[in-house]
Every structure is written in C-alpha cells, then in structure tokens.
Scaffold this motif. Structure first.
Motif, short mmCIF file in Angstrom:
data_model
loop_
_atom_site.label_atom_id
_atom_site.label_comp_id
_atom_site.label_asym_id
_atom_site.label_seq_id
_atom_site.Cartn_x
_atom_site.Cartn_y
_atom_site.Cartn_z
N ARG A 137 0.83 -1.21 0.00
CA ARG A 137 0.00 0.00 0.00
C ARG A 137 0.86 1.26 0.00
O ARG A 137 0.53 2.25 -0.66
CB ARG A 137 -0.93 -0.02 1.21
N ARG A 138 1.98 1.21 0.71
CA ARG A 138 2.88 2.36 0.71
C ARG A 138 3.48 2.59 -0.68
O ARG A 138 3.64 3.74 -1.12
CB ARG A 138 3.98 2.15 1.74
N GLU A 172 0.88 4.33 -2.83
CA GLU A 172 0.81 5.75 -2.49
C GLU A 172 1.96 6.52 -3.14
O GLU A 172 1.75 7.64 -3.65
CB GLU A 172 0.84 5.92 -0.98
N VAL A 198 -6.33 2.09 -0.60
CA VAL A 198 -5.54 3.32 -0.73
C VAL A 198 -6.34 4.42 -1.43
O VAL A 198 -6.37 5.57 -0.99
CB VAL A 198 -4.23 3.02 -1.50
N SER A 215 -8.16 8.63 -0.49
CA SER A 215 -7.39 9.68 -1.16
C SER A 215 -8.31 10.46 -2.09
O SER A 215 -9.50 10.19 -2.20
CB SER A 215 -6.22 9.06 -1.94
#
Length: 257
Positions: A80-81, A84, A131, A135
């Motif tokens: 997930r990071r 992003e 994610v 956002s």
C-alpha cells in the motif's frame, strides 16, 4: 415293514406334534452372530483409514500461524505504501485492463514503454482499493474490478503510450489520472491529439504579440492622419500669403473626382 408298523417302542409308531402357542407378530431368529473369517479380518485391518498425524504438535503451530499473519499484514502495508508513492511521484497514471498474454510479449511491451520513460506496475485490487478510498483519487475505484495494471510516468507521455498500446490488444485502456485530473479513455485520446507544451506556448506568445501590434497601429493611425491634415492646412495658408495657387492635396483631389 410289518415290524415297523406293529408293536415296538412308542416312538416307532406314528405320532402327532404337540400343540404350541405362537404370539402373533413375532419372528423367528434366523441370524446368529458369527465370527468374521480370519482373512477378512486381516483385509479390514489393512484397509482401515488412519488419519495422518501432524509432524508438529498443534500447540507448537499456533504461534507460527500468528507470526505468518503478522508478516502478511506487514507485506500488505508495504504494498500500500508503494501504491501511495506511485500516485504521488508520477504525473501520468493510466489504469488498464490486463488479459493473459505470453511472457515474451510482456517483456517486449515493457521495453517499448520504458523507451518513453513509462513503467508498468502490476497491482492487486485488494491493495489499491483501500488506498484510493482514502485519497483524492477515489473516483478511480470503479476501474479496479478485474485484473489491472498501471502505466505510470513522471512526464506527460499520453501520445507515446497510446502508440504502444495500439499494438497490444490484450491491454485495454480504461482511464487515467493526468496532472491530478481524471480522464476517460476518450479524454486521454483527445489529450494526445493536442500539440506539445512548447508548441502551445509558442502559439500563445504569437497570439499575444499580435494584439499589441494591432493596438499600436490603431493608436498611431489617428495621430498620423491628424499630422497630415495639419501639414495640408499650413501649406494652404502659406499659398494664400504668397498669392500663388495652392496645389490640391492628394486626398482633396481624389475627393473631388
């Protein structure tokens, strides 16, 4: 025969069976327990199902299972990071539907896209959807319904991307996010038809330069006409003082005709 029919023991003479009272509905027992044959016992013992015993006792597997779940959660957080970072560091993020294709074609497609500084990212919906839901790109969620890939680039390469995807029918463009603007497939195609930024800037500068030049010519036209009229008036006054006939100005002669 005569000896059998006359005299002798009573049991030798004819006899009638004794009366017996039988309860209605009762059945005679015709089956009795019989020991299983020795060969059958050996066959049943050999074919008996035995559940496999675990190599490690269950009490030793519980901590291992918890540790695996923690590792999976850590790996999911890492993915997930990375998603992003992809949406944060790239100006163009195109969402495409990926259909099965040979590995050689995938390598060739990546090679052609890398020439234009476009990277291919294989992502999982269960990683991307959480994610995007938190956002500003949440409007892209309807595109992630099947197996998808992302085509990302830090530059605006819509025209080059469409040129490469035209030769790969297994990859279908669904939409894109370009410069924080969400576009459909038709919007990406329309954007690719626009000229480059340098050409657009040159055309804009040229259009802006034309307006001041026209304004300057309009402003100078009145003063030039006024100057011409004043010169003609002075010439006429000088002609009257000297008594010589004044030559008509070109504008007056043309007006007389």
């Amino acid at each position: 025969m005569a000896a059998l029919s006359s005299g002798g023991a009573p049991w030798r003479r004819g006899w009638l069976p004794a009366l017996q009272f039988v309860r209605r509905g009762s059945k005679a027992v015709t089956r009795h327990w019989k020991a299983m044959h020795f060969q059958r016992q050996k066959l049943m013992a050999v074919t008996e199902y035995l559940a496999p015993r675990p190599a490690v006792p269950p009490r030793c597997l519980t901590p291992r299972k918890e540790r695996v779940e923690e590792e999976d959660n850590g790996y999911a957080r890492l993915l997930r990071r990375q998603v992003e970072e992809v949406f944060r560091d790239n100006r163009m993020i195109a969402v495409c539907q990926y259909n099965s294709m040979p590995d050689e074609d995938v390598v060739l497609m990546r090679h052609y896209l890398r020439k234009h500084n476009i990277e291919v990212k294989f992502v999982l919906n269960e990683i991307v959807r959480p994610v995007l839901s938190q956002s500003k790109y949440k409007n892209l969620l309807p595109l992630f319904v099947a197996r998808n890939i992302l085509l990302v680039s830090p530059e605006l390469k819509a025209k080059e991307m469409l040129r490469v995807l035209k030769g790969v029918p297994q990859i279908n463009l669904l939409g894109a996010c370009i410069d924080n603007t969400i576009l459909s497939k038709q919007g990406v195609e329309n954007l690719a038809k626009l000229p480059s930024l340098e050409v657009s800037q040159g055309q804009t500068v040229g259009a802006l330069a034309v307006l001041p030049s026209q304004t300057s010519s309009l402003l100078q036209r009145g003063s030039a006409y006024l100057t011409a009229l004043l010169d003609e008036h002075i010439r006429q006054l000088q002609a009257r003082e000297t008594g010589s006939p004044s030559e008509p100005a070109p504008a007056q002669s043309s007006g007389a005709h």
